[in-house]
Write a protein that holds these residues in place. Sequence first.
Motif, short mmCIF file in Angstrom:
data_model
loop_
_atom_site.label_atom_id
_atom_site.label_comp_id
_atom_site.label_asym_id
_atom_site.label_seq_id
_atom_site.Cartn_x
_atom_site.Cartn_y
_atom_site.Cartn_z
N PHE A 96 -15.32 -37.01 -58.93
CA PHE A 96 -14.60 -36.55 -60.22
C PHE A 96 -13.38 -37.17 -60.60
O PHE A 96 -12.90 -37.73 -61.69
N TRP A 97 -12.26 -36.94 -59.46
CA TRP A 97 -10.88 -37.45 -59.92
C TRP A 97 -10.95 -39.07 -59.81
O TRP A 97 -10.12 -39.50 -60.69
N ALA A 98 -11.74 -39.91 -59.17
CA ALA A 98 -11.77 -41.19 -59.10
C ALA A 98 -12.30 -41.56 -60.47
O ALA A 98 -11.46 -42.56 -60.85
N TRP A 158 -9.23 -44.12 -60.18
CA TRP A 158 -8.89 -44.83 -59.07
C TRP A 158 -9.84 -45.29 -58.00
O TRP A 158 -11.08 -44.82 -58.50
N LYS A 159 -9.51 -46.14 -57.05
CA LYS A 159 -10.59 -46.67 -56.11
C LYS A 159 -10.70 -45.58 -55.10
O LYS A 159 -9.82 -45.06 -54.61
N ILE A 160 -12.30 -45.37 -54.51
CA ILE A 160 -12.39 -44.53 -53.47
C ILE A 160 -12.54 -45.31 -52.12
O ILE A 160 -13.28 -46.36 -52.14
N THR A 161 -11.91 -45.02 -51.09
CA THR A 161 -12.10 -45.47 -49.81
C THR A 161 -12.21 -44.45 -48.58
O THR A 161 -11.99 -43.12 -48.93
N ASP A 162 -12.81 -44.81 -47.55
CA ASP A 162 -13.20 -43.64 -46.54
C ASP A 162 -12.23 -44.22 -45.39
O ASP A 162 -12.04 -45.43 -45.03
N VAL A 212 -6.99 -44.40 -53.89
CA VAL A 212 -5.76 -45.30 -53.95
C VAL A 212 -5.51 -45.56 -55.30
O VAL A 212 -6.46 -45.70 -56.54
N PRO A 213 -4.32 -45.22 -55.58
CA PRO A 213 -4.09 -45.31 -57.17
C PRO A 213 -3.98 -46.69 -57.83
O PRO A 213 -3.83 -47.76 -56.99
N SER A 214 -4.25 -46.96 -59.14
CA SER A 214 -4.45 -47.91 -59.85
C SER A 214 -3.14 -48.32 -60.69
O SER A 214 -3.13 -49.06 -61.46
N ASP A 215 -2.15 -47.32 -60.43
CA ASP A 215 -0.75 -47.38 -61.35
C ASP A 215 0.33 -47.30 -60.36
O ASP A 215 -0.03 -47.24 -59.27
#
Length: 244
Positions: free
Chosen positions: A21-23, A28-32, A41-44
């Motif tokens: 939802f938040w991604a 923003w990008k999801i990582t594990d 991880v923010p895109s801004d």
Amino acid sequence: MTSHLHALCYDADDPERLSRFWAEFLGWKITDDPDDGIVLVPSDDTGFLIRFVPAPEPKTSQNLLHFDLTSTSEDDQRETVAKALELGARHIDIGQSPDDGHVVLADPEGNEFCVIEPGNSFLADCGFIGALACDGSQAVGYFWSRALGWPLVWDQDQETAIRSPHGGPKVTWGGPPHMPMTGRARLRFDLAPPADGDQQAEVERLLSLGATRRGPATGTATGEPAPVLLADPDGQEFRVLPPR
């Protein structure tokens, strides 16, 4: 050396669903990560991660921290609200007036956030995440200013706000009256010393500023030192991670 705000941590009943939802909503990008769980991880210029971990207990009360999201126009505000609703958010009533310009929503697990009306001068130079709005005292605003090394950008009528010198969202505390703290907070700060820092020395520094020790957290998958659980002067828990 002063810690940085490494992440905002969400307890989640379904971390994968909530992170999606938040991604999608924030872009923003999801990582594990084996130690940090599911991470966005923010895109801004936000300057910190958002991480999602399994919740040990269900949400039972209003969070003491929420996002204030900005709008550039009335159309932009409507589009942001519509996008959130399409992704699974819902309107909620926390006592706001029908005349209020901001829109109060909750994500799929009930975590509150606000979409602020355009023309808000306090958030005018902030990005989409304008602020992390916290329920808390003037004293706790002073504590976090010293803890993070972020200057006060507002200190009036027992309301405080700080902001990183590098920009990003403001962190605000609304002063009295305070909401009662019931159960475990579902949103918390994760701090970390810099890569060449010392976790124990940073814990001692934070204790000297007014934090209290709540005990060690669980170990990590990679065998690095465990995070240390502390609470700020208002009793809000946060973690101090190993240097990174």
